[in-house]
Design a protein around this motif. Structure first.
Motif, PDB file in Angstrom:
ATOM      1  N   GLY A  19     -10.606  -6.004  19.010  1.00  0.00           N
ATOM      2  CA  GLY A  19      -9.256  -5.789  18.498  1.00  0.00           C
ATOM      3  C   GLY A  19      -8.281  -6.791  19.094  1.00  0.00           C
ATOM      4  O   GLY A  19      -7.449  -7.376  18.390  1.00  0.00           O
ATOM      5  N   ARG A  20      -8.385  -7.014  20.396  1.00  0.00           N
ATOM      6  CA  ARG A  20      -7.497  -7.990  21.051  1.00  0.00           C
ATOM      7  C   ARG A  20      -7.768  -9.402  20.519  1.00  0.00           C
ATOM      8  O   ARG A  20      -6.838 -10.136  20.176  1.00  0.00           O
ATOM      9  CB  ARG A  20      -7.706  -7.948  22.564  1.00  0.00           C
ATOM     10  CG  ARG A  20      -6.975  -9.055  23.280  1.00  0.00           C
ATOM     11  CD  ARG A  20      -7.094  -8.935  24.772  1.00  0.00           C
ATOM     12  NE  ARG A  20      -6.240  -7.878  25.291  1.00  0.00           N
ATOM     13  CZ  ARG A  20      -6.215  -7.481  26.559  1.00  0.00           C
ATOM     14  NH1 ARG A  20      -7.031  -8.039  27.431  1.00  0.00           N
ATOM     15  NH2 ARG A  20      -5.399  -6.540  26.964  1.00  0.00           N
ATOM     16  N   ALA A  21      -9.046  -9.763  20.417  1.00  0.00           N
ATOM     17  CA  ALA A  21      -9.385 -11.113  19.924  1.00  0.00           C
ATOM     18  C   ALA A  21      -8.908 -11.297  18.487  1.00  0.00           C
ATOM     19  O   ALA A  21      -8.456 -12.377  18.102  1.00  0.00           O
ATOM     20  CB  ALA A  21     -10.896 -11.331  20.012  1.00  0.00           C
ATOM     21  N   THR A  22      -8.969 -10.232  17.694  1.00  0.00           N
ATOM     22  CA  THR A  22      -8.510 -10.303  16.298  1.00  0.00           C
ATOM     23  C   THR A  22      -7.000 -10.483  16.250  1.00  0.00           C
ATOM     24  O   THR A  22      -6.477 -11.312  15.497  1.00  0.00           O
ATOM     25  CB  THR A  22      -8.918  -9.017  15.546  1.00  0.00           C
ATOM     26  OG1 THR A  22     -10.347  -8.911  15.588  1.00  0.00           O
ATOM     27  CG2 THR A  22      -8.463  -9.046  14.099  1.00  0.00           C
ATOM     28  N   ALA A  23      -6.290  -9.705  17.059  1.00  0.00           N
ATOM     29  CA  ALA A  23      -4.829  -9.828  17.104  1.00  0.00           C
ATOM     30  C   ALA A  23      -4.447 -11.258  17.472  1.00  0.00           C
ATOM     31  O   ALA A  23      -3.568 -11.866  16.844  1.00  0.00           O
ATOM     32  CB  ALA A  23      -4.258  -8.832  18.109  1.00  0.00           C
ATOM     33  N   GLU A  24      -5.115 -11.804  18.465  1.00  0.00           N
ATOM     34  CA  GLU A  24      -4.780 -13.166  18.911  1.00  0.00           C
ATOM     35  C   GLU A  24      -5.091 -14.197  17.829  1.00  0.00           C
ATOM     36  O   GLU A  24      -4.327 -15.127  17.594  1.00  0.00           O
ATOM     37  CB  GLU A  24      -5.524 -13.483  20.217  1.00  0.00           C
ATOM     38  CG  GLU A  24      -4.977 -12.659  21.379  1.00  0.00           C
ATOM     39  CD  GLU A  24      -5.736 -12.841  22.682  1.00  0.00           C
ATOM     40  OE1 GLU A  24      -5.408 -12.128  23.644  1.00  0.00           O
ATOM     41  OE2 GLU A  24      -6.671 -13.670  22.741  1.00  0.00           O
ATOM     42  N   ARG A  25      -6.218 -14.023  17.162  1.00  0.00           N
ATOM     43  CA  ARG A  25      -6.596 -14.960  16.086  1.00  0.00           C
ATOM     44  C   ARG A  25      -5.565 -14.919  14.944  1.00  0.00           C
ATOM     45  O   ARG A  25      -5.124 -15.940  14.437  1.00  0.00           O
ATOM     46  CB  ARG A  25      -7.990 -14.580  15.573  1.00  0.00           C
ATOM     47  CG  ARG A  25      -8.482 -15.412  14.414  1.00  0.00           C
ATOM     48  CD  ARG A  25      -8.799 -16.820  14.890  1.00  0.00           C
ATOM     49  NE  ARG A  25      -9.003 -17.705  13.777  1.00  0.00           N
ATOM     50  CZ  ARG A  25     -10.062 -18.506  13.647  1.00  0.00           C
ATOM     51  NH1 ARG A  25     -10.998 -18.515  14.569  1.00  0.00           N
ATOM     52  NH2 ARG A  25     -10.168 -19.311  12.621  1.00  0.00           N
ATOM     53  N   LEU A  26      -5.177 -13.696  14.548  1.00  0.00           N
ATOM     54  CA  LEU A  26      -4.213 -13.561  13.450  1.00  0.00           C
ATOM     55  C   LEU A  26      -2.844 -14.104  13.871  1.00  0.00           C
ATOM     56  O   LEU A  26      -2.137 -14.727  13.073  1.00  0.00           O
ATOM     57  CB  LEU A  26      -4.112 -12.101  13.003  1.00  0.00           C
ATOM     58  CG  LEU A  26      -5.409 -11.490  12.417  1.00  0.00           C
ATOM     59  CD1 LEU A  26      -5.187 -10.028  12.034  1.00  0.00           C
ATOM     60  CD2 LEU A  26      -5.908 -12.268  11.212  1.00  0.00           C
TER      61      LEU A  26
END
Ligand code: NAP
Length: 249
Positions: A19-26
């Motif tokens: 979830g954190r990696a996705t937030a950062e990517r987006l």
């Protein structure tokens, strides 16, 4: 790449791991974000990181298994950002036990967070996703595709997530909303590093779930989520994509 310029994304489970990696990517790709989790500190850390990447970010402490909290999180997104384009359901829990030892409470909690939580989020977000032709990405798992020893409740919940995702894809395709699932194999995150095992496990069975290449981190999953949620994935609907380094090949 800035594929999410002027887009608004809601990510659950954003305090940690995928979830954190996705937030950062987006965030890197231009999205404004509403981030949810039950972990206040981790959520604030992710939000800070995303802001440093230039994103407009709001957070909501939200247990996805609670309908009121889910509705409040979606409402906070609309209040803060005015719309919703992408819902990424990442929040999840894992427990590994021999099936004959699984307590009913454990079974029910896992189903309620992983499956019911995903359903509640989709249901609350759909009216807004329909307004803008948005899309949903749900986190399933390779345990929904091939048997994972000691993960009866987890595998069942993730199988349910796949079925839910395909239902949404068919039901809403003509109205412009897509739904897809990602099936990671074993990814290095706090979930996998802290998951206990039953006493004296059969290591041959556990080995079946390991990637054939090398252990990877959550950013390998986030990049696939970003692709499928972006216009690059515009014709992908009702699909499940394995991100498992060949485990189930
Ligand atoms: P993680 O590092 O544990 O992150 C999950 C986050 O979701 C945690 O912050 C967790 O908080 C939070 N959460 C738990 N219950 C919640 C609830 N009821 N409402 C809101 N947030 C909640 O796990 P991850 O490895 O990134 O996993 C993310 C997703 O990918 C999960 O759905 C998982 O099943 C799926 N997945 C992971 C793997 C893997 O190998 N890592 C493989 C296949 C699928 P707590 O720390 O309090 O639990």
């Amino acid at each position: 790449m800035r594929r999410f310029e002027d887009k608004i994304a809601l990510v659950t489970g954003a305090a940690s791991g995928i979830g954190r990696a996705t937030a950062e990517r987006l965030a890197k790709e231009g999205a404004a974000l509403l981030l949810c989790d039950v972990q206040e500190e981790g959520l604030a850390a992710t939000a800070k990181q995303c802001e440093e990447l230039g994103a407009k970010v709001a957070t909501a402490l939200c247990d996805v298994s609670k309908p009121d909290a889910v509705r409040a999180a979606v409402a906070a997104c609309i209040q803060e950002h005015g719309a919703l384009d992408v819902l990424v359901n990442v929040a999840g829990i894992l427990s590994l036990e021999r099936t004959e030892e699984v307590h009913l409470e454990t079974w029910e909690r896992i189903l309620s967070v992983n499956l019911t939580g995903t359903f509640l989020m989709c249901q609350a977000a759909l009216p807004y996703l329909l307004e803008r032709g948005g899309n949903i990405v749900n986190l399933s798992s390779t345990s929904a595709l091939g048997g994972m020893a000691y993960g009866a409740a987890y595998g069942a919940s993730k199988g349910g997530v796949l079925a839910l995702t395909r239902t949404l894809a068919v039901e809403y395709a003509k109205r412009g909303v897509r739904a897809n699932a990602i099936c990671p194999g074993s990814i290095k995150t706090p979930m996998t590093t802290r998951s206990g095992l039953p006493e004296d496990p059969d290591w041959k069975l556990l080995q079946r779930a390991m990637p054939l290449d090398e252990p990877r981190g959550p950013e390998t999953v986030a990049s696939v989520i970003a692709m499928i949620a972006s216009e690059d994935g515009a014709h992908i609907n009702g699909e499940s994509i394995r991100v498992d380094g060949g485990t189930l090949s």
